[in-house]
Design a protein around this motif. Structure first.
Motif, mmCIF file in Angstrom:
data_model
loop_
_atom_site.group_PDB
_atom_site.id
_atom_site.type_symbol
_atom_site.label_atom_id
_atom_site.label_comp_id
_atom_site.label_asym_id
_atom_site.label_seq_id
_atom_site.Cartn_x
_atom_site.Cartn_y
_atom_site.Cartn_z
ATOM 1 N N ALA A 117 -27.833 -6.168 10.700
ATOM 2 C CA ALA A 117 -28.755 -5.440 11.484
ATOM 3 C C ALA A 117 -29.448 -4.334 10.781
ATOM 4 O O ALA A 117 -30.673 -4.054 10.865
ATOM 5 N N LEU A 118 -28.698 -3.473 10.224
ATOM 6 C CA LEU A 118 -28.857 -2.380 9.526
ATOM 7 C C LEU A 118 -29.746 -2.904 8.381
ATOM 8 O O LEU A 118 -31.262 -1.834 8.029
ATOM 9 N N GLY B 64 -42.118 9.890 8.499
ATOM 10 C CA GLY B 64 -41.041 9.269 9.520
ATOM 11 C C GLY B 64 -40.100 8.115 8.916
ATOM 12 O O GLY B 64 -38.989 8.047 9.214
ATOM 13 N N VAL B 65 -40.865 7.458 7.965
ATOM 14 C CA VAL B 65 -39.981 6.426 7.075
ATOM 15 C C VAL B 65 -38.959 7.202 6.426
ATOM 16 O O VAL B 65 -38.047 6.799 6.435
ATOM 17 N N ALA C 281 -38.411 -0.319 13.024
ATOM 18 C CA ALA C 281 -36.630 -0.457 12.710
ATOM 19 C C ALA C 281 -35.959 -1.088 13.960
ATOM 20 O O ALA C 281 -35.244 -1.977 13.757
ATOM 21 N N LEU D 187 -26.279 0.139 15.634
ATOM 22 C CA LEU D 187 -27.666 0.731 15.055
ATOM 23 C C LEU D 187 -28.376 1.253 16.342
ATOM 24 O O LEU D 187 -29.074 2.275 16.066
ATOM 25 N N ALA E 113 -37.664 -3.143 7.544
ATOM 26 C CA ALA E 113 -38.515 -3.137 8.355
ATOM 27 C C ALA E 113 -39.165 -1.603 8.393
ATOM 28 O O ALA E 113 -40.559 -1.610 8.355
ATOM 29 N N ALA E 114 -38.284 -0.638 8.049
ATOM 30 C CA ALA E 114 -38.971 0.599 7.904
ATOM 31 C C ALA E 114 -39.393 0.988 6.652
ATOM 32 O O ALA E 114 -40.522 1.665 6.464
ATOM 33 N N VAL F 118 -31.495 8.820 7.846
ATOM 34 C CA VAL F 118 -30.278 8.382 8.698
ATOM 35 C C VAL F 118 -29.623 7.142 8.637
ATOM 36 O O VAL F 118 -28.343 6.993 8.356
ATOM 37 N N LEU F 119 -30.412 6.246 7.828
ATOM 38 C CA LEU F 119 -29.609 4.771 7.878
ATOM 39 C C LEU F 119 -29.269 4.790 6.470
ATOM 40 O O LEU F 119 -27.897 4.065 6.431
ATOM 41 N N HIS G 18 -43.198 7.212 16.957
ATOM 42 C CA HIS G 18 -42.620 7.476 15.370
ATOM 43 C C HIS G 18 -42.605 5.769 15.046
ATOM 44 O O HIS G 18 -41.539 5.150 15.244
ATOM 45 N N ASP H 138 -37.497 10.028 7.119
ATOM 46 C CA ASP H 138 -36.646 10.422 8.283
ATOM 47 C C ASP H 138 -35.535 9.389 8.665
ATOM 48 O O ASP H 138 -34.305 9.431 8.703
ATOM 49 N N LEU H 139 -36.241 8.072 8.666
ATOM 50 C CA LEU H 139 -35.384 7.031 9.055
ATOM 51 C C LEU H 139 -34.359 6.636 7.827
ATOM 52 O O LEU H 139 -33.160 6.405 8.154
ATOM 53 N N HIS I 232 -23.923 -5.449 6.759
ATOM 54 C CA HIS I 232 -24.443 -4.983 8.166
ATOM 55 C C HIS I 232 -25.946 -5.622 8.175
ATOM 56 O O HIS I 232 -26.742 -4.769 7.967
ATOM 57 N N ARG J 102 -25.587 6.178 6.024
ATOM 58 C CA ARG J 102 -24.721 5.253 6.960
ATOM 59 C C ARG J 102 -24.250 4.032 5.994
ATOM 60 O O ARG J 102 -23.049 3.703 5.929
ATOM 61 N N ALA K 291 -31.890 -5.556 8.156
ATOM 62 C CA ALA K 291 -33.317 -5.543 8.696
ATOM 63 C C ALA K 291 -34.066 -4.520 9.244
ATOM 64 O O ALA K 291 -35.145 -4.201 8.988
ATOM 65 N N ALA K 292 -33.093 -3.538 9.780
ATOM 66 C CA ALA K 292 -33.895 -2.284 10.092
ATOM 67 C C ALA K 292 -34.690 -1.379 9.030
ATOM 68 O O ALA K 292 -35.707 -0.937 9.200
#
Lengths: 230, 230
Positions: A148-149, A79-80, B152, B83, A155-156, A86-87, B146, A82-83, A146, A90, A151-152
């Motif tokens: 927020a990105l 899952g990590v 995130a 995001l 966290a991930a 995506v992130l 997830h 996968d994330l 960015h 970008r 931070a996300a």
DNA sequence: CCTCGCTCGATTGCATGCAACGTAGGGGTG
DNA sequence: CACCCCTACGTTGCATGCAATCGAGCGAGG
């Protein structure tokens, strides 16, 4: 970045390094007094550090039962990635317009250093790759501008611990990974966001394959995550 | 979820609610003794709560200078919604295969309640929307299964504070938002991930427009974020 | 022999005290 | 008159002590 000045911050970074570095295995118990003695401070800053690490997802705290290093399953690890898939592409694309020549030089230097210490041979030092890699990716995060990105992503990413990454890379995947860094620098230098995005996508996919395979092996090898502290 | 049992957890949730609820304005100073008195505990759990909130991004702590409620710029707010526009539609699509009829009923009930208290008229109670909306989205997060994505999202969303959302919605945008919830339930019920994803994308875009407009107005209205505590 | 209850040890949770840092105000000097 | 230093207050950072909770080990009862 900023040098830790308070004891709590020192404890935080020290603990984080201990966990990320593998000295504290997943599932290992984290006694407050033991850590306090080990770090040469009292329990208070240790408690604060544990609290913050819990918020980051690196440790799990159960009230009245203490803290343990967080564990994760293969599914969570997937899952990590996968994330990240995506992130991070970008983020890399976002960084492109903000990159200045000096940044290119800096990233290029990091990429070359990683190539140096990562290439097979007498000078290979995989442990040195970890901070370099982290610096490289952190630099990209900063360039994206960015919050927020960022931070996300933070966290991930934290939970799965990127450390064994380079220790589990097979030679071909490692070579690919190191090449990606150089190619990212090239894409940034060329000012081509799509190129940068594509390379980062490959980079994450490559890392994902390595990590998932390693995790599978590890979980099948070690049946129970014993109380390893050293 | 789990009822907070420790004082630190109570302080944490109390502070979070205070901030999210607007009782503590962005930029407001957070003195440890003052908060301790206010919450009826000692400084220790307050410190722990502040620490964790800092990790979440809700407050900013400067060593030896205390904590303040975090502030954010319009650009940061836009970043957060960028995001969310990426993550939440994915999350919603992921939830589709995991949705059971009971979940549909639950979400449907939430959507209907929101429609009830959110529709213009005598029964309108915008404050009641906040927890309902949160419950709805939390339920979706749980259904997606997830953890990394959830982490995130949580990291990204916290800072901007969703609260004034419903207080700043104009009538038409609010109607759209409430309709989206119902449509998401329909998409989940139909088992159509693309539909669900599309609706959530619209949902976030709609919210983004409202929030950014509100933030613009706010920042131009209040020149300096004064020391408002109440 | 197994299960349940209890007591004791260990650990966490919290309150408080003291030292250190930062800030604001006043007095002195250039 | 402006600037700087210096002192005093308030606040934070950390250490320590005490009470509450949890888990392990032992003994009694079924």
């Amino acid at each position: 970045m900023t040098r830790p000045v308070t004891s709590a911050e020192r404890a935080l970074t020290a603990l984080r390094d201990l966990i990320m570095g593998g000295q504290l295995a997943p599932g290992a118990r984290l006694g407050e007094v033991e850590l306090a003695d080990r770090l040469g401070v009292s329990r208070t800053p240790v408690r604060e550090a544990l609290s913050r690490l819990a918020a980051e997802g690196l440790v799990q705290v159960v009230p009245n039962r203490g803290a343990r290093v967080a564990t994760w399953t293969v599914a969570e690890l997937e899952g990590v990635f996968d994330l990240r898939a995506v992130l991070e592409p970008r983020l890399t694309a976002l960084a492109v317009p903000n990159v200045r020549p000096a940044d290119v030089d800096e990233l290029d230097a990091l990429a070359r250093q990683m190539l140096e210490v990562g290439s097979p041979g007498p000078g290979q030092d995989l442990d040195a790759l970890v901070p370099l890699n982290r610096a490289f990716h952190d630099r990209l995060v900063a360039l994206a501008g960015h919050p927020a990105l960022a931070a996300a992503l933070a966290a991930a990413i934290h939970p799965p611990i990127v450390r064994r990454n380079f220790l589990t890379y097979d030679e071909e995947s490692l070579r690919r990974s190191l090449a990606h860094h150089g190619e990212i620098v090239a894409a940034l230098s060329a000012g081509d966001p799509e190129w940068a995005r594509a390379v980062m996508t490959s980079h994450i996919a490559n890392a994902r394959a390595v990590m998932v395979r390693a995790a599978r092996l590890q979980t099948t090898a070690t049946a129970t995550p014993e109380e390893e502290t050293a």
